[in-house]
Design a protein around this motif. Structure first.
Motif, PDB file in Angstrom:
ATOM      1  N   ILE A  11      44.348  39.467  36.302  1.00 18.92           N
ATOM      2  CA  ILE A  11      43.047  39.184  35.429  1.00 18.92           C
ATOM      3  C   ILE A  11      42.263  38.030  36.195  1.00 18.92           C
ATOM      4  O   ILE A  11      42.714  37.173  36.497  1.00 18.92           O
ATOM      5  CB  ILE A  11      43.384  38.740  33.950  1.00 18.92           C
ATOM      6  CG1 ILE A  11      44.176  39.868  33.488  1.00 18.92           C
ATOM      7  CG2 ILE A  11      42.138  38.231  33.217  1.00 18.92           C
ATOM      8  CD1 ILE A  11      44.635  39.673  31.994  1.00 18.92           C
ATOM      9  N   HIS A  12      41.133  38.204  36.422  1.00 24.38           N
ATOM     10  CA  HIS A  12      40.095  37.358  37.064  1.00 24.38           C
ATOM     11  C   HIS A  12      39.297  36.899  35.809  1.00 24.38           C
ATOM     12  O   HIS A  12      38.472  37.597  35.118  1.00 24.38           O
ATOM     13  CB  HIS A  12      39.149  38.202  37.983  1.00 24.38           C
ATOM     14  CG  HIS A  12      39.903  38.654  39.119  1.00 24.38           C
ATOM     15  ND1 HIS A  12      40.330  38.012  40.155  1.00 24.38           N
ATOM     16  CD2 HIS A  12      40.541  39.834  39.441  1.00 24.38           C
ATOM     17  CE1 HIS A  12      41.042  38.644  41.088  1.00 24.38           C
ATOM     18  NE2 HIS A  12      41.207  39.836  40.653  1.00 24.38           N
ATOM     19  N   LEU A  13      39.247  35.585  35.720  1.00 23.97           N
ATOM     20  CA  LEU A  13      38.585  34.775  34.440  1.00 23.97           C
ATOM     21  C   LEU A  13      37.709  33.851  34.886  1.00 23.97           C
ATOM     22  O   LEU A  13      38.101  32.873  35.733  1.00 23.97           O
ATOM     23  CB  LEU A  13      39.628  34.216  33.670  1.00 23.97           C
ATOM     24  CG  LEU A  13      39.316  33.485  32.267  1.00 23.97           C
ATOM     25  CD1 LEU A  13      38.437  34.402  31.411  1.00 23.97           C
ATOM     26  CD2 LEU A  13      40.435  32.968  31.787  1.00 23.97           C
ATOM     27  N   LEU A  39      41.688  32.012  37.933  1.00 25.48           N
ATOM     28  CA  LEU A  39      40.653  31.261  37.279  1.00 25.48           C
ATOM     29  C   LEU A  39      39.494  30.809  38.450  1.00 25.48           C
ATOM     30  O   LEU A  39      39.712  30.423  39.578  1.00 25.48           O
ATOM     31  CB  LEU A  39      41.063  29.676  36.866  1.00 25.48           C
ATOM     32  CG  LEU A  39      41.585  29.895  35.502  1.00 25.48           C
ATOM     33  CD1 LEU A  39      42.065  28.437  35.176  1.00 25.48           C
ATOM     34  CD2 LEU A  39      40.451  30.143  34.293  1.00 25.48           C
ATOM     35  N   TYR A  40      38.123  31.006  37.814  1.00 16.72           N
ATOM     36  CA  TYR A  40      37.176  30.627  38.909  1.00 16.72           C
ATOM     37  C   TYR A  40      36.438  29.680  38.312  1.00 16.72           C
ATOM     38  O   TYR A  40      36.225  29.514  37.205  1.00 16.72           O
ATOM     39  CB  TYR A  40      36.272  31.969  39.206  1.00 16.72           C
ATOM     40  CG  TYR A  40      37.030  33.153  39.927  1.00 16.72           C
ATOM     41  CD1 TYR A  40      36.850  33.211  41.108  1.00 16.72           C
ATOM     42  CD2 TYR A  40      37.855  33.911  39.246  1.00 16.72           C
ATOM     43  CE1 TYR A  40      37.879  33.961  41.962  1.00 16.72           C
ATOM     44  CE2 TYR A  40      38.417  34.952  39.711  1.00 16.72           C
ATOM     45  CZ  TYR A  40      38.239  35.031  41.037  1.00 16.72           C
ATOM     46  OH  TYR A  40      39.136  35.990  42.004  1.00 16.72           O
ATOM     47  N   GLN A  41      35.724  29.025  39.530  1.00 21.75           N
ATOM     48  CA  GLN A  41      34.847  27.856  38.856  1.00 21.75           C
ATOM     49  C   GLN A  41      33.356  27.859  39.677  1.00 21.75           C
ATOM     50  O   GLN A  41      33.247  28.364  40.569  1.00 21.75           O
ATOM     51  CB  GLN A  41      35.585  26.324  39.329  1.00 21.75           C
ATOM     52  CG  GLN A  41      34.835  25.456  39.765  1.00 21.75           C
ATOM     53  CD  GLN A  41      35.561  24.108  40.043  1.00 21.75           C
ATOM     54  OE1 GLN A  41      36.394  23.985  39.563  1.00 21.75           O
ATOM     55  NE2 GLN A  41      35.011  23.528  41.015  1.00 21.75           N
ATOM     56  N   ILE A  50      30.774  30.940  43.215  1.00 18.96           N
ATOM     57  CA  ILE A  50      31.821  31.279  42.463  1.00 18.96           C
ATOM     58  C   ILE A  50      33.000  31.054  43.257  1.00 18.96           C
ATOM     59  O   ILE A  50      33.177  31.935  44.203  1.00 18.96           O
ATOM     60  CB  ILE A  50      31.899  32.286  41.868  1.00 18.96           C
ATOM     61  CG1 ILE A  50      30.318  32.045  40.692  1.00 18.96           C
ATOM     62  CG2 ILE A  50      33.088  32.531  40.852  1.00 18.96           C
ATOM     63  CD1 ILE A  50      30.142  33.376  40.146  1.00 18.96           C
ATOM     64  N   ASN A  51      33.791  30.218  43.066  1.00 27.29           N
ATOM     65  CA  ASN A  51      35.425  30.142  43.771  1.00 27.29           C
ATOM     66  C   ASN A  51      36.540  30.058  42.977  1.00 27.29           C
ATOM     67  O   ASN A  51      36.561  29.395  41.904  1.00 27.29           O
ATOM     68  CB  ASN A  51      35.261  28.965  44.754  1.00 27.29           C
ATOM     69  CG  ASN A  51      33.999  28.799  45.686  1.00 27.29           C
ATOM     70  OD1 ASN A  51      34.234  29.591  46.823  1.00 27.29           O
ATOM     71  ND2 ASN A  51      33.161  28.036  45.561  1.00 27.29           N
ATOM     72  N   MET A  52      37.558  30.575  43.430  1.00 23.77           N
ATOM     73  CA  MET A  52      38.564  30.590  42.826  1.00 23.77           C
ATOM     74  C   MET A  52      39.431  29.294  43.011  1.00 23.77           C
ATOM     75  O   MET A  52      39.425  28.489  44.085  1.00 23.77           O
ATOM     76  CB  MET A  52      39.952  31.455  43.491  1.00 23.77           C
ATOM     77  CG  MET A  52      41.160  31.592  42.498  1.00 23.77           C
ATOM     78  SD  MET A  52      42.574  32.508  43.298  1.00 23.77           S
ATOM     79  CE  MET A  52      41.560  34.275  43.495  1.00 23.77           C
TER      80      MET A  52
END
Length: 58
Positions: A11-13, A39-41, A50-52
């Motif tokens: 899951i990519h959130l 999780l991305y920020q 946007i980076n993990m």
């Protein structure tokens, strides 16, 4: 993980919202139900923006 055919593997959130709700979402991440969670920020000063930043249940 193979015993539930409907279970997601990854899951990519990307969450944008109040910190309190982010904590509640984090509490609900259950390794028996969820697969790997990425999780991305967002950071406007970087490219790409946007980076993990973290992986759970890896």
């Amino acid at each position: 993980m193979g015993h539930y055919p409907f279970m997601m593997r990854k899951i990519h959130l990307l969450y944008a919202g109040p910190a309190g709700l982010a904590i509640e979402i984090g509490r609900e991440i259950n390794p028996r139900i969820w697969g790997e969670v990425c999780l991305y920020q967002y950071d406007a000063s970087k490219t790409p923006e946007i980076n993990m930043c973290y992986q759970f249940n890896r």
